[in-house]
Design a protein around this motif. Structure first.
Motif, short mmCIF file in Angstrom:
data_model
loop_
_atom_site.label_atom_id
_atom_site.label_comp_id
_atom_site.label_asym_id
_atom_site.label_seq_id
_atom_site.Cartn_x
_atom_site.Cartn_y
_atom_site.Cartn_z
N UNK A 409 13.19 -73.37 -0.43
CA UNK A 409 12.36 -74.31 0.30
C UNK A 409 11.86 -75.41 -0.62
N UNK A 410 11.59 -76.57 -0.03
CA UNK A 410 11.08 -77.69 -0.81
C UNK A 410 9.60 -77.46 -1.12
N UNK A 411 9.21 -77.45 -2.42
CA UNK A 411 7.80 -77.24 -2.75
C UNK A 411 6.90 -78.34 -2.17
N UNK A 412 5.71 -77.94 -1.75
CA UNK A 412 4.74 -78.90 -1.26
C UNK A 412 4.18 -79.70 -2.44
N UNK A 413 3.55 -80.83 -2.13
CA UNK A 413 2.97 -81.67 -3.16
C UNK A 413 1.93 -80.88 -3.96
N UNK A 414 2.04 -80.92 -5.29
CA UNK A 414 1.11 -80.22 -6.16
C UNK A 414 1.45 -78.76 -6.39
N UNK A 415 2.53 -78.28 -5.79
CA UNK A 415 2.95 -76.89 -5.98
C UNK A 415 4.35 -76.86 -6.60
N UNK A 416 4.68 -75.72 -7.16
CA UNK A 416 6.02 -75.50 -7.74
C UNK A 416 6.52 -74.13 -7.31
N UNK A 417 7.82 -73.94 -7.40
CA UNK A 417 8.44 -72.63 -7.23
C UNK A 417 8.93 -72.18 -8.60
N UNK A 418 8.74 -70.89 -8.90
CA UNK A 418 9.12 -70.37 -10.22
C UNK A 418 10.19 -69.31 -10.04
N UNK A 419 11.36 -69.57 -10.63
CA UNK A 419 12.46 -68.61 -10.63
C UNK A 419 12.75 -68.27 -12.08
N UNK A 420 12.76 -66.97 -12.41
CA UNK A 420 12.93 -66.63 -13.81
C UNK A 420 13.58 -65.30 -14.07
N UNK A 421 13.83 -65.03 -15.35
CA UNK A 421 14.43 -63.76 -15.76
C UNK A 421 13.47 -62.61 -15.53
N UNK A 422 12.17 -62.92 -15.43
CA UNK A 422 11.15 -61.95 -15.07
C UNK A 422 10.36 -62.49 -13.89
N UNK A 423 9.79 -61.59 -13.12
CA UNK A 423 8.96 -62.01 -11.98
C UNK A 423 7.69 -62.68 -12.51
N UNK A 424 7.35 -63.82 -11.92
CA UNK A 424 6.11 -64.52 -12.27
C UNK A 424 5.12 -64.28 -11.14
N UNK A 425 4.10 -63.46 -11.41
CA UNK A 425 3.21 -62.99 -10.36
C UNK A 425 1.94 -63.80 -10.19
N UNK A 426 1.63 -64.70 -11.12
CA UNK A 426 0.36 -65.45 -11.05
C UNK A 426 0.42 -66.50 -9.94
N UNK A 427 -0.76 -66.90 -9.47
CA UNK A 427 -0.86 -67.92 -8.41
C UNK A 427 -0.75 -69.32 -8.95
N UNK A 435 -1.80 -78.20 -14.42
CA UNK A 435 -1.80 -76.98 -13.62
C UNK A 435 -1.14 -77.21 -12.26
N UNK A 436 -0.34 -76.22 -11.82
CA UNK A 436 0.33 -76.27 -10.52
C UNK A 436 0.06 -74.96 -9.78
N UNK A 437 -0.01 -75.06 -8.46
CA UNK A 437 -0.04 -73.87 -7.62
C UNK A 437 1.39 -73.35 -7.47
N UNK A 438 1.56 -72.04 -7.53
CA UNK A 438 2.89 -71.44 -7.38
C UNK A 438 3.08 -71.06 -5.93
N UNK A 439 4.02 -71.74 -5.29
CA UNK A 439 4.27 -71.47 -3.87
C UNK A 439 5.23 -70.32 -3.65
#
Length: 685
Positions: A409-427, A435-439
């Protein structure tokens, strides 16, 4: 007079052929293997192979390993023979031969053995050299006529290395005679041992070494750290194994002796007591068998799996047939000006593009502090840093064809999506103070960029809402005169044979070099590289077909060396088992005769012998299997550095290797046990 000494030396070797024959045969095989490695390394035909430099480096490594283990192995077997013959030499001394006369006999024996071993090994190496080289060519897929060749430098090196080795063994034997008293010689290998004390400090040290090595193997995740810590873990395992077999085995045997139900049993009484009093001298042999077995299992399974999975490794290192990499000193929209040139060159070569992709991203190497990723000084960049790839949604979809537009999905303004080798659980996630909100967050490893991320603890793809946000992060990264590059990748899969693809890649590379010249990328002014169009700072290409032969040369060479050294280590293991069986046979013969005289039946003696042999058989191989199981996570990560990400293939190769080795180990043990039974004599009638 000298003729008498020569006859006596020859007679001694013949009379002790049970000891000398395996010693000479294994020596001949060792010399032959050493010469063969030198032959391959010096053969002029090797220079015609793609990746000849890698292959020669591998063979040079093999030469060094064989030389080191030859010294260890020959010294071990020589010391065993020297110990068994002390009584015989003591009789010569009592009968009137002076030590200087005995020294002449020993010197001539060493010369005879050295001449037979070195010349026989060289002859065997020369005879089988062409066959071995043909086998190597077959493994590498190299179609070339193999010419018969004798390397003079290889012969000289062999004569020097093994000549020095046998001179050292002679010096050792003479020292044993010189400093020993006649009565000590007469007692020979029958010198009794006191009951060994339980060395708790050594046992604790051994357990600590093993536990530390296992902890390193299981917990170390970063492949670069695995590479540096692997040899530390190996040394800890070797030291821990020797400590535990020396001290820990004594503690275990005493515990078994204290267990009245177990110890006061006809099957176990003599076996436990006999092993306990001999464990100081047996521990080194058992530990050596265990360490060598572990080395065989690890070396053969890894090299076989790497060679079997060479196509997967090639695809992991080069995700597409032709890949163009570019870096820029700014973030821009639009296409790379060289892509049209690449496509036209591919078409001119008569090739068709079957699949293509093009994407860009901002590559950052940052230090993670909880949810904050901060800049680190350039001189502190290392494998502890995380790789952060700032990318747009469209570029991430273009990077990995497993994704469709519905998957991300396309991230909303001011937010990002995090895809990684480990799960990123923080908000939230903070990148360079922003600072960005993790959507959205999920575990993801990009197939097309796997090689670049192997050296880092964590690898994250941060999908931003727009190119403007990416430009803002780029500006933050370039503060304080730090150089940050925007990276572009264009990949093309084309049709054709391997040769046609390689020719096409060569043509594309020439076109790219010409474009680089025109853009001024290969010129320098005031020691700074001149940027080209769109801030282009560098551009190069990689080809899967162009590097395929080098890959086969590297992994085929490792496979050949692994099997070659595996055979050598197996041979050393066999010899240690054989001489250990003979040593125990001589030690046990009189003891079992006494046991029969005091009322122990022949069947009970046989049962006791079988109980002891089972203990000695299972202990090293089971311990080796445990070592390999503990090392599995570390070896798997180490193989990732060599592009082998197919863990399932490694598991299959490892299981097959363990089964085959265990079968060979069992057969060898059964065969060498016959020598033990022959020495013990009436107790196994």
């Amino acid at each position: 007079m000298n003729n008498i000494y020569a006859k006596l030396a020859g007679t001694n070797i013949r009379n002790n052929r049970q000891l000398y024959l395996p010693y000479i045969l294994s020596g001949i095989m060792t010399v032959a293997m050493f010469y063969l490695m030198l032959f391959i390394n010096n053969n002029p035909g090797i220079d015609k192979i793609h990746g000849a430099a890698n292959l020669k480096m591998i063979m040079a490594l093999g030469v060094g390993v064989i030389a080191i283990f030859s010294y260890i192995f020959i010294f071990y077997t020589n010391s065993f023979i020297s110990k068994r013959r002390k009584k015989e030499i003591g009789i010569y001394n009592i009968l009137g031969m002076e030590k200087r006369h005995i020294a002449k006999v020993l010197a001539l024996e060493t010369v005879f053995v050295a001449v037979i071993t070195i010349l026989g090994g060289l002859a065997a190496g020369i005879v089988f050299s062409k066959l071995v080289l043909m086998l190597l060519y077959r493994i590498l897929g190299f179609d070339e006529t193999v010419m018969f060749f004798i390397t003079g430098s290889g012969i000289r090196a062999t004569l020097i290395v093994f000549g020095i080795l046998y001179v050292l063994t002679l010096i050792y034997n003479l020292m044993q005679i010189t400093f020993a008293k006649p009565i000590e010689l007469l007692r020979g290998g029958n010198v009794g041992e006191k009951e060994p004390k339980t060395k708790w400090l050594m046992a604790i040290a051994g357990a600590t070494c093993i536990a530390t090595a296992y902890y390193i193997a299981i917990t170390t995740e970063n492949p670069i750290k695995v590479l540096t810590l692997f040899f530390v873990a190996v040394l800890l395992v070797i030291a821990g194994t020797y400590f535990l077999f020396t001290a820990g085995s004594i503690a275990v045997l005493k515990m078994l002796r204290n267990n009245k139900n177990f110890y006061y049993n006809k099957k176990h009484f003599t076996a436990v007591s006999g092993m306990l009093y001999r464990m100081k001298q047996n521990a080194a042999g058992l530990a050596s068998i265990c360490v060598l077995s572990t080395m065989v299992l690890v070396m053969v399974s890894t090299t076989v799996s790497m060679f079997a999975g060479v196509k997967d490794e090639l695809a992991a290192r080069y995700p597409q047939e032709i890949t163009l990499y570019s870096t820029y000193d700014n973030v821009f929209e639009g296409k790379d000006d060289v892509t049209d040139i690449v496509k036209q060159t591919i078409a001119d070569q008569g090739r068709t593009i079957e699949n293509e992709c093009s994407y860009r991203y901002l590559l950052l190497m940052l230090k993670q502090n909880d949810t904050s990723f901060e800049a680190a000084p350039q001189d502190s960049w290392n494998s502890d840093l995380a790789m952060i790839n700032i990318i747009t949604r469209d570029d991430l979809i273009a990077m990995d064809d497993r994704f469709t537009e519905n998957d991300i999905s396309q991230p909303q303004s001011g937010t990002v999506s995090v895809y990684g080798s480990k799960a990123y659980d923080a908000d939230t996630i903070t990148i360079l103070g922003k600072e960005f909100q993790v959507g959205e967050s999920r575990v993801f490893m990009a197939d097309k960029d796997m090689y670049a991320s192997l050296g880092f603890n964590d690898d994250y793809y941060v999908v931003v809402d727009s190119l403007d946000t990416l430009k803002d992060i780029f500006a933050l990264a370039n503060t304080d005169n730090r150089i940050t590059l925007y990276r572009g990748v264009s990949g093309y899969d084309i049709d054709g044979t391997t040769a046609e693809k390689a020719a096409c890649a060569d043509a594309v590379n020439e076109a790219i070099q010409a474009a680089n010249e025109e853009a001024g990328l290969n010129k320098e002014e005031d020691t700074e590289i001149v940027a080209g169009a769109n801030g282009l700072t560098s551009r190069y290409m990689e080809s899967r077909a162009g590097n395929e032969k080098e890959f086969y040369s590297l992994y085929g060479g490792l496979f050949f060396l692994g099997v070659f050294l595996g055979i050598m280590f197996l041979m050393v293991t066999v010899m240690i088992i054989f001489y250990k069986q003979i040593s125990e046979g001589y030690d046990d013969k009189q003891r079992y005769e006494i046991m029969e005289k005091v009322g122990m039946s022949n069947e009970e003696v046989k049962t006791s012998i079988q109980s002891q042999i089972r203990m000695v058989f299972f202990l090293p191989i089971v311990t080796a299997a445990i070592h390999v199981a503990a090392a599995f996570p570390m070896i798997s990560r180490l193989l990732m550095l060599l592009n082998l990400t197919n863990t399932r293939l490694f598991v299959i190769c490892l299981i097959i290797t363990i089964l085959i080795f265990t079968l060979i180990y069992y057969v060898v043990f059964k065969l060498t046990s016959r020598s033990y039974y022959k020495i013990v004599g009436n107790q196994v009638r």
